[in-house]
Design an enzyme around this catalytic site. Structure first.
Site: not given
Lengths: 73, 73, 73, 73, 73, 73
Positions: A1-3, E7
């Site tokens: 789940m990278p942002y 992130e």
């Protein structure tokens, strides 16, 4: 789940360059971390030159002095 | 002392919808965490469709292909 | 494509409270903006009391003085 | 390697005020942490009044009610 | 002057993988935007599984259900 | 309503230095923008040396090579 958030000065980045950043970083994350690209979101934020400070000066002032951020060759 | 940042694509979010998000999230935080609402700040940031990448593509490209972010019904 | 970041002081927030924030905000965004929840990511970041400043003071100092962030009743 | 982000409501902040924030914070970080200013980046982001929520209300609504963010004297 | 924040969930990312992300993204930005790499900063932030919400659920709960973020093959 | 985020490498910043940053920046914002300090929140985030990339390298690697971020004198 990278942002991923990319902040850079607003100095004529084109739609194509943005697409290259988005596809390149998504591919890199998919390769390095084995992440499903459908979980990777990337946000690009362009910042006005008056709003970015480097070494205590506004980038707009640095540009007026002829100091650029370009790669040295 | 909560601070909340909401980033979403700029696709016609109205002033009323923003107010609903702000009051709804503030209420939720007040209820769940018992926080004084006078210490809760919420910032909404709308992102241009060229500047949001999902699954390696600009959202502007996804929208041109007819792919939306709407809830399935 | 909403991304939400919640920053709050680390003061004993439980796993259940985090789940309530995550489900509550996702529901609110789904209702208000009609967004597919599969595109909504929420990140909670707890901040040490020495690392949050309010009104010029570390929250750790405020707590030592008996000043809390709790809702007034 | 400090990076500083300042978010504030868009209410007529001038170029000079931004420069004062950038030079003041860079100097402070240089003094307090003994950091090379050439490694300090500061980004200012102005937020529309409809997009900042405080105590459950949009700042634009608070301003219409005559509630300001000015220092009490 | 790009600043990049990544992130991702804390799920065993190694030092080598972080280095690959940092060098890969810096190179990409240098190539695509012709930026001096000495002005590019990248920050990686790992998020605990209880602190990342996706589709209204904590990632820790999704993992317990056997739902991963791995690339489909 | 300013919110300030300071990200810096985790290299022994003391509680006193954090307090100096918090009080100094709050004062500066109060003076320059005439803002009520009760609306100013500051968050400090320390980043592990493996997690900060500069010029394509992890800061942990730069430090091993003897490259510091200290002010030149």
């Amino acid at each position: 789940m990278p942002y991923v958030k990319i902040e850079l000065t607003r100095e004529g980045v084109t739609r194509e360059q943005k697409q290259q950043l988005i596809s390149g970083i998504t591919e890199l994350i998919t390769e390095v971390l084995d992440k499903d690209p459908n979980l990777t979101h990337i946000v690009i934020q362009e910042i006005e030159l008056d709003d970015w400070g480097f070494a205590g000066e506004q980038v707009s002032v640095l540009r007026e002095k002829g100091i650029t951020a370009q790669r040295k060759k």
